[in-house]
Design a protein around this motif. Structure first.
Motif, mmCIF file in Angstrom:
data_model
loop_
_atom_site.group_PDB
_atom_site.id
_atom_site.type_symbol
_atom_site.label_atom_id
_atom_site.label_comp_id
_atom_site.label_asym_id
_atom_site.label_seq_id
_atom_site.Cartn_x
_atom_site.Cartn_y
_atom_site.Cartn_z
ATOM 1 N N VAL A 63 39.834 70.156 44.452
ATOM 2 C CA VAL A 63 38.877 69.711 43.425
ATOM 3 C C VAL A 63 37.431 69.954 43.843
ATOM 4 O O VAL A 63 36.527 69.948 42.996
ATOM 5 N N ASN A 64 37.207 70.175 45.131
ATOM 6 C CA ASN A 64 35.851 70.388 45.618
ATOM 7 C C ASN A 64 35.583 71.816 46.077
ATOM 8 O O ASN A 64 34.429 72.165 46.356
ATOM 9 N N CYS A 65 36.646 72.636 46.192
ATOM 10 C CA CYS A 65 36.495 74.002 46.689
ATOM 11 C C CYS A 65 35.761 74.864 45.656
ATOM 12 O O CYS A 65 36.000 74.746 44.444
ATOM 13 N N VAL A 66 34.906 75.744 46.129
ATOM 14 C CA VAL A 66 34.142 76.623 45.223
ATOM 15 C C VAL A 66 34.848 77.945 44.994
ATOM 16 O O VAL A 66 34.391 78.752 44.181
ATOM 17 N N ASN A 67 35.952 78.183 45.735
ATOM 18 C CA ASN A 67 36.649 79.468 45.624
ATOM 19 C C ASN A 67 38.152 79.250 45.417
ATOM 20 O O ASN A 67 38.974 79.843 46.106
ATOM 21 N N THR A 68 38.511 78.388 44.492
ATOM 22 C CA THR A 68 39.930 78.122 44.259
ATOM 23 C C THR A 68 40.617 79.338 43.642
ATOM 24 O O THR A 68 40.010 80.118 42.911
ATOM 25 N N THR A 69 41.926 79.447 43.964
ATOM 26 C CA THR A 69 42.755 80.517 43.407
ATOM 27 C C THR A 69 44.000 79.893 42.811
ATOM 28 O O THR A 69 44.850 79.380 43.543
ATOM 29 N N GLU A 70 44.084 79.897 41.484
ATOM 30 C CA GLU A 70 45.209 79.290 40.771
ATOM 31 C C GLU A 70 45.431 77.845 41.207
ATOM 32 O O GLU A 70 46.557 77.403 41.416
ATOM 33 N N GLY A 71 44.349 77.114 41.372
ATOM 34 C CA GLY A 71 44.427 75.708 41.732
ATOM 35 C C GLY A 71 44.576 75.432 43.202
ATOM 36 O O GLY A 71 44.575 74.265 43.614
ATOM 37 N N ASN A 72 44.679 76.472 44.046
ATOM 38 C CA ASN A 72 44.815 76.303 45.485
ATOM 39 C C ASN A 72 43.459 76.435 46.163
ATOM 40 O O ASN A 72 42.630 77.277 45.762
ATOM 41 N N PRO A 73 43.182 75.638 47.185
ATOM 42 C CA PRO A 73 41.909 75.765 47.914
ATOM 43 C C PRO A 73 41.887 77.041 48.754
ATOM 44 O O PRO A 73 42.932 77.570 49.147
ATOM 45 N N CYS A 74 40.681 77.495 49.053
ATOM 46 C CA CYS A 74 40.564 78.746 49.817
ATOM 47 C C CYS A 74 40.730 78.546 51.316
ATOM 48 O O CYS A 74 41.090 79.484 52.033
ATOM 49 N N ASN A 75 40.439 77.337 51.818
ATOM 50 C CA ASN A 75 40.501 77.005 53.243
ATOM 51 C C ASN A 75 39.501 77.792 54.088
ATOM 52 O O ASN A 75 39.634 77.863 55.313
ATOM 53 N N ASN A 76 38.494 78.392 53.452
ATOM 54 C CA ASN A 76 37.477 79.140 54.175
ATOM 55 C C ASN A 76 36.077 78.586 53.958
ATOM 56 O O ASN A 76 35.180 78.841 54.775
#
Length: 549
Positions: A63-76
């Motif tokens: 919910v806070n990630c700026v680079n989500t992919t299909e609802g998944n966080p980027c972890n970067n």
């Protein structure tokens, strides 16, 4: 091996795609994030080790990630990295098992009004939320219902029934399931490969069965085994670590029991105990093995989580075994109350004897003669001298009765359907067996009052036609007994117990009366318990008058 680290933290899922066994939940949350329909409060319920806290952290990143992919966080990004490293400012995790009071909740309520520092949302994760006090739960209600727009609450609990309905109704609820054996085996296999450890395939099965659907427990056990024995890791190593018996030996033990072989069953059981096998774990293994056999017997072999060769071996073992035999054995072993420790083989030995006798009785195919363990009332002999001292004693006199030479005395339980006899013989049999009837009734779960305890105050008992007449020395005991047998179930239990033990015709009615303590005080020989003792060869050695208090 790769770099060190606690396995369940090192291999904690970092995206919704990594979350195993909870696909419906991850799909629903991802869809909410993609569409922007994020709720202000969530309730994650389920057994331990199924991914509740991991899902909460993935959700916080997503919910806070700026680079989500299909609802998944980027972890970067900075936010994802700070959550992974455990130093995210806007993720506040509270263990409500140790911070359960109203002061902690008031602090959360006050701080929730401040905006998030780095992220879009400030996320509060309340773990073990069912441990909150009633006052703390009430203090949380208003904030939980209408929190600030930048705040999301996630409540995690293993016992949702302990939460108040007002809290549950304010949250979106997700129920986490126990993770299946197949999924856990795949996960453990992947971890072992990444750790460059060679592991026997049987090790994965043993660990997953032991962890009972908790992936965290399975990862912890795998780490413990690898740390203890290194690579390669064999099933013998894991059995030694967990106190398990080899599956083949458990199967042999079950085979002896189903075949009615007490001697070999006891020999193998005590051998396993001497070798250091955890008897609690052995009981669980036996229950699992019997369950598999029962499923196979009923045509449900596809439900058995075992390799095909093991299923075939189990099928061959039970080919000539009746379904009832397996069921009786499973019930006897499964009902052992092992509590936290089982240092002695006695509970298992008693269960084995009970199952073998019950199976032989049902099938009429076993000549083994053993005393009944599960129902001591069916024992046919009395092996040791008996001292009988009824308690409570009548207030007018106290008796000390010693019975000797009873080592070979036989109780003769005649079938109720064939025991006619004359009234005098029936009455004599009833009085003779009355102590055993009281003992049996003491074990029956009562509605309000224990009938066995109340009948110890009964000093007259006889059959008048089809009516059982009982004379009590205390009015209160008589009234409580009458109140108890007003319940049809209790009355049925009383009558059937008398029928089973005394072998008399089934009485239809029960009549109670109060003895006259002064004028009708009974002589010792007239007492039913005393008469039964005399019939067994006892003698009255002393009569004492109680002094008035």
């Amino acid at each position: 091996m790769t770099s060190s680290g606690v396995f369940y933290r090192k291999w904690r899922p970092q995206t919704f795609n990594d979350l195993v066994g909870q696909e419906p939940i991850s799909r629903a949350i991802r869809q909410a994030i993609i569409t922007g329909n994020v709720s202000h409060a969530y309730l994650f319920c389920g057994p331990r080790g199924t991914g509740k806290t991991s899902t909460a952290r993935i959700f916080t990143k997503a919910v806070n990630c700026v680079n989500t992919t299909e609802g998944n966080p980027c972890n970067n990004c900075t936010i994802c990295i700070s959550v992974n490293e455990g130093n995210a400012i806007d993720l506040l995790e509270l263990d409500t098992a140790s911070n359960r009071g109203i002061d902690e909740i008031k602090s959360i309520r006050d701080k929730a009004n401040y905006a998030a520092l780095e992220s879009r949302y400030k996320v509060y994760v309340l773990d073990e939320a069912h441990m909150l006090t009633r006052e703390a739960s009430n203090a949380l209600l208003k904030t939980l219902e209408e929190p600030p727009a930048h705040v999301i609450f996630i409540l995690a609990t293993t016992e949702p029934h302990r939460l108040t309905n007002t809290i549950i109704s304010r949250c979106q609820r997700f129920d986490f399931r126990r993770i299946s054996t197949k999924i856990m085996v795949e996960r453990l296999r992947k971890i072992a490969a990444a750790e460059n450890v060679s592991v026997d395939e049987a090790v994965f099965d043993a660990i997953t069965r032991q962890s009972t659907g908790s992936l965290r427990d399975a990862e912890t056990l795998l780490e413990q085994a690898i740390t203890s024995f290194g690579s390669p890791l064999t099933i013998q190593d894991v059995n030694m670590l967990l106190g398990l018996a080899a599956d083949e030996r458990v199967r042999d033990l079950i085979g002896h029991i189903l075949a009615g072989n007490v001697t070999n069953s006891f020999k193998l059981l005590n051998q396993l105990s001497t070798e250091g096998t955890d008897l609690v774990q052995l009981q669980r293994q036996m229950v699992d093995e019997l369950r598999d056999m029962l499923l196979i017997k009923f045509g449900g072999s596809e439900l058995v989580v075992q390799p095909s060769e093991i299923v075939e071996k189990q099928s061959h073992m039970i080919m000539n075994i009746e379904q009832e035999t397996i069921l009786v054995t499973l019930r006897a072993i499964g009902q052992i109350n092992s509590r936290m420790d089982m240092p002695s083989t006695l509970p298992l030995e008693l269960a084995i004897l009970s199952s073998i006798q019950n199976s032989s009785t049902n099938n009429s195919s076993d000549n083994l003669e053993v005393d009944s363990v599960s129902n001591p009332l069916k024992r046919s002999t009395v092996e040791t001298p008996v001292r009988l001292n009824p308690n409570p004693e009548p207030k007018n006199e106290s008796l000390a009765i010693e019975i000797a030479n009873t080592s070979n005395t036989n109780y003769k339980n005649t079938d109720s359907g064939t025991s006619q006899g004359n009234p005098r013989e029936r009455d004599s049999t009833l009085k003779e067996e009355w102590p055993r009837i009281i003992k049996a009734l003491s074990r029956i779960k009562a509605r309000r009052f224990n009938m066995g305890a109340l009948l110890r105050d009964c000093w007259e008992v006889d059959l008048d036609g089809e009516t059982l007449r009982l004379g009590f020395s205390h009015k209160s005991h008589m009234e409580r007994f009458m109140d108890e047998i007003d319940n049809p179930e209790s009355k049925r239990g009383l009558i059937s117990t008398i029928c089973d033990i005394a072998g008399t015709n089934l009485p239809v009615d029960v009549s109670c009366y109060l003895l006259n303590r002064e004028g009708d005080a009974k002589k010792p020989k007239d007492n039913a318990l005393v008469q039964a003792a005399i019939n067994l060869g006892g003698n009255i050695v002393e009569e004492r008058e109680e002094l008035p208090q």
